[in-house]
Design a protein around this motif. Structure first.
Motif: not given
Length: 82
Positions: A50-64
């Motif tokens: 899921c290459w286009p979605c790799i940065c998603l966890p770093y952008c979502c506050n719910s993952c940090r």
């Protein structure tokens, strides 16, 4: 006699409390930081192509994690781990 300071319970949002360092009534400032779980989510997305979605966890506050600091004295107050 020793004084014990207990860290207040903080959540994912800003919290109004009395700073244990400067004794002022403040609303905490927050910042979000990546944790181990954030990196694992990104790795799993990479492994499942899921290459286009790799940065998603770093952008979502719910993952940090949420770090709370006093806006007046800039002291660390607590953190909320997800």
């Amino acid at each position: 006699m020793a004084t014990i300071v207990v860290a207040p319970a903080v959540g994912p949002e800003q919290t109004q409390l009395i700073c244990p360092h400067c004794q002022a009534l403040v609303r905490t400032t927050i910042e979000h930081r990546a944790n181990t779980r954030t990196h694992i989510y990104a790795l799993l997305l990479c492994l499942f192509f899921c290459w286009p979605c790799i940065c998603l966890p770093y952008c979502c506050n719910s993952c940090r994690d949420t770090i709370h600091k006093c806006p007046r004295c800039k002291a660390f107050i607590g953190s909320y781990h997800r």
